[in-house]
Design a protein around this motif. Structure first.
Motif, PDB file in Angstrom:
ATOM      1  N   THR A   1      46.158  34.412  33.256  1.00  0.00           N
ATOM      2  CA  THR A   1      45.966  35.859  33.102  1.00  0.00           C
ATOM      3  C   THR A   1      44.493  36.229  32.901  1.00  0.00           C
TER       4      THR A   1
ATOM      5  N   LEU B   1      48.662  45.310  37.974  1.00  0.00           N
ATOM      6  CA  LEU B   1      48.172  46.686  38.143  1.00  0.00           C
ATOM      7  C   LEU B   1      49.035  47.503  39.104  1.00  0.00           C
TER       8      LEU B   1
ATOM      9  N   ASP C   1      39.608  51.014  31.047  1.00  0.00           N
ATOM     10  CA  ASP C   1      41.046  50.943  30.834  1.00  0.00           C
ATOM     11  C   ASP C   1      41.316  50.146  29.553  1.00  0.00           C
TER      12      ASP C   1
ATOM     13  N   ALA D   1      39.686  41.145  38.348  1.00  0.00           N
ATOM     14  CA  ALA D   1      40.031  42.524  38.711  1.00  0.00           C
ATOM     15  C   ALA D   1      38.956  43.483  38.193  1.00  0.00           C
TER      16      ALA D   1
ATOM     17  N   LEU E   1      37.890  49.949  36.082  1.00  0.00           N
ATOM     18  CA  LEU E   1      38.898  49.464  35.134  1.00  0.00           C
ATOM     19  C   LEU E   1      38.304  49.112  33.776  1.00  0.00           C
TER      20      LEU E   1
ATOM     21  N   GLN F   1      42.391  38.883  35.133  1.00  0.00           N
ATOM     22  CA  GLN F   1      41.949  40.147  34.525  1.00  0.00           C
ATOM     23  C   GLN F   1      40.442  40.342  34.733  1.00  0.00           C
TER      24      GLN F   1
ATOM     25  N   LYS G   1      43.927  48.713  28.662  1.00  0.00           N
ATOM     26  CA  LYS G   1      44.926  47.651  28.809  1.00  0.00           C
ATOM     27  C   LYS G   1      44.263  46.257  28.900  1.00  0.00           C
ATOM     28  N   PHE G   2      42.961  46.247  29.140  1.00  0.00           N
ATOM     29  CA  PHE G   2      42.282  44.956  29.283  1.00  0.00           C
ATOM     30  C   PHE G   2      41.641  44.544  27.958  1.00  0.00           C
TER      31      PHE G   2
ATOM     32  N   LYS H   1      47.490  54.909  38.111  1.00  0.00           N
ATOM     33  CA  LYS H   1      46.158  55.387  38.484  1.00  0.00           C
ATOM     34  C   LYS H   1      45.793  55.023  39.925  1.00  0.00           C
TER      35      LYS H   1
ATOM     36  N   ALA I   1      41.457  44.877  43.795  1.00  0.00           N
ATOM     37  CA  ALA I   1      41.819  44.693  42.378  1.00  0.00           C
ATOM     38  C   ALA I   1      43.329  44.478  42.248  1.00  0.00           C
TER      39      ALA I   1
ATOM     40  N   THR J   1      44.208  41.040  43.272  1.00  0.00           N
ATOM     41  CA  THR J   1      43.714  40.048  42.324  1.00  0.00           C
ATOM     42  C   THR J   1      44.594  39.994  41.076  1.00  0.00           C
ATOM     43  N   TYR J   2      45.013  41.146  40.614  1.00  0.00           N
ATOM     44  CA  TYR J   2      45.781  41.209  39.365  1.00  0.00           C
ATOM     45  C   TYR J   2      46.980  42.129  39.591  1.00  0.00           C
TER      46      TYR J   2
END
Lengths: 423, 423
Positions: free
Chosen positions: B7, A21, B24, B14, B21, B11, B26-27, A26, A14, A17-18
């Protein structure tokens, strides 16, 4: 089959890939440093860029280090490592390389029977000649040199055998080859001038007590320069099996030993036609060969997850053998390694005739009936090859233990009913 | 080359890789719903599982919907979509399918000259016959039917041409085919009973005013049932080009039209030997054909990023043509599409002789000198094929505008110096 991915692998993937992060607290520090290292080795620091055709430099180095550790210090050269799109891709590429050209219609490739059908399919696709040698079911699917000799001699009457393929631990047969047997195979290959292809994708799937994985590379080099300087070998590994189980990423590598430099140049050219193996699969291969070390934040979780999967596999291997052998008419060799049992099944004459009337192989007929009546899907032995007049199926040991028990008992019931019905 | 990933793509990827995630905040919500949808279509909800060999079901449906939208409502059947390991994999697979069997040594495959070397390499590897047709450099690398006819006729004296490959927009030549030309090619293929392979990986890379991408599929169906019911076509696309640029993921698809059902069954069998294309590449392909929609949280950023890349590419295409055409001895067709210029270079007689003395193609000699003196790496035209006695190089338009300007001016300087030196 319910096997959960290893957290460490997915976290690093992950991050690769992005990379935004990487600022996220975390993720454990070691997952971040792994991701940074892999990305630094990618064009434009991106996993989305083409890599070199042979594979990302740092991954090939890590693979070489892994092999060297695994083989007790015998050196491995990153230049001999090719990353691949799963092991299948490497196997097909080497077969293509070794059977190419005008003589392809006469090049013989020796494969075990039973075999994994990738081999027979690729040999047919390449227009080469399939040369069968039979594994010894009575001796737990072991490989007899006398049978290799018989097979080779018979083949020489109609083709030129150049390649000997070995699957160890075995697919579909689940045996683990002894060190002695590997040594004998290497001597045979040296004497007969055969290129050895060692399919070692199940190298971490060894369960039976007293069994151990010996790599062809290690045995070859322990046999001294008489062999290690001349026997040509390609060995294959993958991210798809064992505790990893990441088949969808199509990660893999091969190591080639003693390959003629001009042939190796052709190999490099051949792999360049497809540009490069998937970069995420390459990154994952890196994590497999370079897993968390004691003291690193991810280590405890990694070991816990890996051990749980491996112990469960060992338990299920044993369970499968035990339950299957309680069924009259089913006889199952120990599942020493890999992920399958390949029991022999006694089919009543009337069932065989019923199958023939339908134009089906008898074990295909059996498996179709099983599927229809229980919903259980097994692969008939005829798909892998077997000695004339014997019947088998391949069954994976992967389902969770409780489901596997139910499944095996359903199968037991079915077999008894089937036998009764056709007797 | 400095192009940043989109992006939204990264995203979702990921999230697919490490589903923890999904909790999360943030996504953006739409990245989460995409990831959930893809994962639900994967075995065990994991991107690490094998997929079916033809590709993940929901991805094939999304690809079919995309094609249908792109082609003004002409239907596309998910059963005709095969996901591939980059477009290269699809192209090689179709070539393999069409040239397989006993007759392979006489099966002719027509390819444009200049061509992308994947074609010549695969044809050689498969033992088929390469049949050249030349693009018309004077008419902006257009395709003349009379040249196709000439090429076919000449080939029929020594092989059986069965396949016609077209790259549109062109690689390495950067032209965009007119609708009329595509119609003519389809009529030609219908008349001569040729299987059409349309390499359309640059379908989103069209810059020149007045130029538009027309898919072979759309034109075929607009020509009515006389053609749309019989001309066999395979079209290829990929995640590697244009604003996506995600080559490392090896994502791609092909659509096959009017393929004989028995041949299609063989195709499905053929792709199953390699198990499946990489699942992350399949997921990415899904995002490319199913990008954020107006009103979705990721839409604005996605459009902003995509537009920036596409406008920069259009600007750089123009810039490249303009600067190259200011150099005496370099003549460059407009870069209408794709990502390359392929200018013709005049080489002095003495340079040609110096190259020959070294055993090098003259444009290879030129490119090597350029590399040594400036560090700029171009690919000589001889690697793609060109008319006897003409010389070219391929240059990508991908570097950032400011770097591209410096690069083009260095090249200009070098060319003048080189010409002087060898005059």
């Amino acid at each position: 089959m319910g096997q959960q991915p290893i957290t460490f692998f997915r976290q690093v993937m992950a991050l690769c890939t992005y990379p935004q992060l990487l600022d996220d607290n975390k993720f454990p520090e070691d997952t971040k440093s792994r991701a940074r290292r892999i990305l630094q080795s990618c064009g434009g620091n991106s996993i989305g860029a083409y890599t070199t055709s042979q594979g990302i430099d740092c991954v090939r180095h890590d693979v070489a280090n892994y092999i060297q550790r695994r083989d007790g210090g015998i050196p491995s050269d990153p230049d001999n490592i090719y990353l691949t799109t799963g092991a299948s891709d490497g196997i097909v590429t080497i077969l293509k390389l070794l059977t190419a050209g005008e003589g392809r219609t006469r090049t013989g490739v020796m494969i075990s029977i039973p075999q994994y059908p990738l081999y027979s399919a690729s040999i047919a696709e390449l227009g080469a000649v399939q040369v069968n040698y039979y594994l010894n079911e009575e001796k737990c699917w072991s490989l007899d040199i006398s049978e290799l000799q018989r097979s080779l001699q018979a083949a020489r009457e109609h083709c030129i055998p150049r390649v000997l393929c070995i699957i160890n631990p075995g697919n579909p047969t689940g045996q683990v080859q002894s060190r002695q047997c590997i040594e004998d195979v290497i001597k045979f290959a040296a004497k007969e001038n055969l290129f050895l292809m060692a399919d070692e994708v199940y190298q971490d799937n060894v369960y039976a007590e007293g069994c151990e994985f010996h790599s062809f590379k290690k045995v070859l080099f322990e046999m001294g320069p008489e062999y290690s300087s001349k026997v040509e070998l390609a060995s294959f590994h993958s991210t798809s099996k064992c505790y990893m189980g990441e088949c969808g990423f199509r990660g893999g590598y091969m190591e080639v030993i003693n390959m003629d430099p001009e042939v190796k140049a052709q190999l490099t050219k051949l792999v360049s036609v497809r540009l490069c193996p998937p970069a995420p699969g390459q990154a994952l291969m890196d994590l497999v060969v370079n897993s968390p070390q004691p003291g690193e934040p991810s280590y405890q979780t990694f070991i816990k997850e890996r051990t749980a999967i491996l112990s469960a596999l060992a338990e299920k291997a044993k369970l499968t053998e035990e339950i299957l052998n309680t069924v009259p008419g089913i006889s199952c060799n120990p599942v020493q390694g890999a992920m399958y049992s390949f029991p022999c099944i006694a089919l009543p004459e009337r069932a065989i005739n019923a199958a023939k009337a339908k134009g089906q192989a008898p074990d295909m007929f059996y498996c179709m009936k099983l599927l229809e009546e229980t919903g259980i899907c097994l692969v008939p032995g005829s798909g892998f090859g077997q000695r004339e007049g014997t019947y088998h199926f391949r069954m994976t040991i992967l389902p969770p233990t409780d489901k596997l028990k139910i499944l095996l008992n359903k199968l037991k019931e079915f077999h008894q009913k089937f036998t009764q019905q056709y007797s």
